[in-house]
Scaffold this active site. Structure first.
Site, mmCIF file in Angstrom:
data_model
loop_
_atom_site.group_PDB
_atom_site.id
_atom_site.type_symbol
_atom_site.label_atom_id
_atom_site.label_comp_id
_atom_site.label_asym_id
_atom_site.label_seq_id
_atom_site.Cartn_x
_atom_site.Cartn_y
_atom_site.Cartn_z
ATOM 1 N N ARG A 42 -5.765 -32.921 -49.759
ATOM 2 C CA ARG A 42 -6.623 -31.748 -49.590
ATOM 3 C C ARG A 42 -7.713 -32.027 -48.553
ATOM 4 N NH1 ARG A 42 -4.684 -28.186 -53.129
ATOM 5 N NH2 ARG A 42 -3.716 -29.078 -54.975
ATOM 6 N N ASP A 43 -7.960 -30.999 -47.717
ATOM 7 C CA ASP A 43 -9.010 -31.112 -46.697
ATOM 8 C C ASP A 43 -10.369 -31.265 -47.383
ATOM 9 O OD1 ASP A 43 -9.098 -30.128 -43.439
ATOM 10 O OD2 ASP A 43 -10.995 -30.207 -44.538
ATOM 11 N N ILE A 44 -11.216 -32.118 -46.844
ATOM 12 C CA ILE A 44 -12.530 -32.388 -47.431
ATOM 13 C C ILE A 44 -13.463 -31.175 -47.281
ATOM 14 C CG2 ILE A 44 -13.724 -33.323 -45.390
ATOM 15 C CD1 ILE A 44 -14.598 -35.686 -47.200
ATOM 16 N N VAL A 61 -9.473 -34.849 -35.360
ATOM 17 C CA VAL A 61 -8.925 -36.138 -35.809
ATOM 18 C C VAL A 61 -7.633 -36.394 -35.027
ATOM 19 C CG1 VAL A 61 -8.045 -37.477 -37.756
ATOM 20 C CG2 VAL A 61 -9.923 -35.856 -38.118
ATOM 21 N N ASN A 86 -3.651 -27.895 -34.705
ATOM 22 C CA ASN A 86 -4.672 -27.925 -33.660
ATOM 23 C C ASN A 86 -4.395 -29.119 -32.745
ATOM 24 O OD1 ASN A 86 -6.037 -25.745 -34.819
ATOM 25 N ND2 ASN A 86 -7.255 -27.075 -36.136
ATOM 26 N N HIS A 108 -1.476 -33.687 -37.458
ATOM 27 C CA HIS A 108 -1.564 -33.117 -38.804
ATOM 28 C C HIS A 108 -1.313 -31.626 -38.770
ATOM 29 C CE1 HIS A 108 -5.617 -33.201 -36.994
ATOM 30 N NE2 HIS A 108 -5.862 -32.075 -37.645
ATOM 31 N N MET A 109 -0.737 -31.139 -39.844
ATOM 32 C CA MET A 109 -0.549 -29.705 -40.053
ATOM 33 C C MET A 109 -1.545 -29.244 -41.107
ATOM 34 S SD MET A 109 2.829 -27.749 -41.567
ATOM 35 C CE MET A 109 3.883 -28.007 -40.134
ATOM 36 N N HIS A 110 -2.331 -28.212 -40.774
ATOM 37 C CA HIS A 110 -3.157 -27.550 -41.779
ATOM 38 C C HIS A 110 -2.283 -26.529 -42.500
ATOM 39 C CE1 HIS A 110 -7.268 -28.634 -40.185
ATOM 40 N NE2 HIS A 110 -6.571 -28.821 -39.082
HETATM 41 P P1 5GP Z 1 -8.706 -30.868 -36.935
HETATM 42 O O1 5GP Z 1 -10.075 -30.317 -36.660
HETATM 43 O O2 5GP Z 1 -8.476 -32.190 -36.251
HETATM 44 O O3 5GP Z 1 -7.577 -29.890 -36.721
HETATM 45 O O4 5GP Z 1 -8.676 -31.127 -38.506
HETATM 46 C C1 5GP Z 1 -9.220 -32.253 -39.094
HETATM 47 C C2 5GP Z 1 -9.508 -31.888 -40.523
HETATM 48 O O5 5GP Z 1 -9.779 -33.090 -41.229
HETATM 49 C C3 5GP Z 1 -10.734 -30.995 -40.713
HETATM 50 O O6 5GP Z 1 -10.328 -29.764 -41.335
HETATM 51 C C4 5GP Z 1 -11.658 -31.813 -41.591
HETATM 52 O O7 5GP Z 1 -12.326 -31.038 -42.570
HETATM 53 C C5 5GP Z 1 -10.725 -32.819 -42.217
HETATM 54 N N1 5GP Z 1 -11.352 -34.093 -42.560
HETATM 55 C C6 5GP Z 1 -12.241 -34.805 -41.800
HETATM 56 N N2 5GP Z 1 -12.586 -35.938 -42.433
HETATM 57 C C7 5GP Z 1 -11.910 -35.942 -43.621
HETATM 58 C C8 5GP Z 1 -11.865 -36.867 -44.721
HETATM 59 O O8 5GP Z 1 -12.505 -37.922 -44.730
HETATM 60 N N3 5GP Z 1 -11.061 -36.523 -45.765
HETATM 61 C C9 5GP Z 1 -10.338 -35.362 -45.795
HETATM 62 N N4 5GP Z 1 -9.583 -35.124 -46.882
HETATM 63 N N5 5GP Z 1 -10.346 -34.486 -44.765
HETATM 64 C C10 5GP Z 1 -11.131 -34.766 -43.702
#
Ligand code: 5GP
Ligand code: ZN
Length: 112
Positions: A29-31, A94, A85, A98-100
């Site tokens: 799960r996203d944080i 990050v 993204n 990854h897939m949201h």
């Molecule tokens: P991006 O912005 O690269 O598409 O998505 C990265 C996602 O990673 C973001 O939605 C962010 O909330 C999530 N994220 C960042 N740090 C952590 C973490 O330490 N743990 C979890 N579970 N999600 C994280």
């Protein structure tokens, strides 16, 4: 990858709220959830984004995992969104593919 946040979550060095795992995939799960269900589906093998030559195969495994999570989160009937993204303009923060997977509310389009 020693300095990669998602590699550390996959390795258990940083806690993650795991929802699914198989040989190729880890999902948690996203944080900072943007919907009632907001899961990140990542390949265990580190790669930066969908332009990696290994990404097509990894994304196939990610899609298979997404189907299982959609069913376990009961999102199939209402629908959901799956997003990759990529890079600066794509809003990727990050650098591990990854897939949201977002669902559980009505999502707007277009994105901001
Ligand atoms: P991006 O912005 O690269 O598409 O998505 C990265 C996602 O990673 C973001 O939605 C962010 O909330 C999530 N994220 C960042 N740090 C952590 C973490 O330490 N743990 C979890 N579970 N999600 C994280
Ligand atoms: Zn990584």
């Amino acid at each position: 990858m020693e300095d990669c946040l998602f590699c550390k979550i996959i390795a258990g060095q940083i806690p993650g709220d795991k929802v699914y795992e198989n040989e190729f995939i880890y999902a948690f799960r996203d944080i900072d959830p943007q919907a009632p269900t907001h899961v990140l589906i990542v390949p265990k093998e580190h790669m930066q984004d969908m332009m990696d030559p290994r990404a097509p195969q990894a994304i196939a495994h990610m899609t298979e995992a997404a189907q299982a999570i959609v069913r376990s989160e009961n999102l199939e009937q209402a629908g959901f969104r799956a997003v990759l993204n990529t890079g600066v303009d794509g809003g990727q923060s990050v650098p591990h593919l990854h897939m949201h997977l977002l669902g559980g509310r009505s999502l707007q389009w277009p994105p901001g």
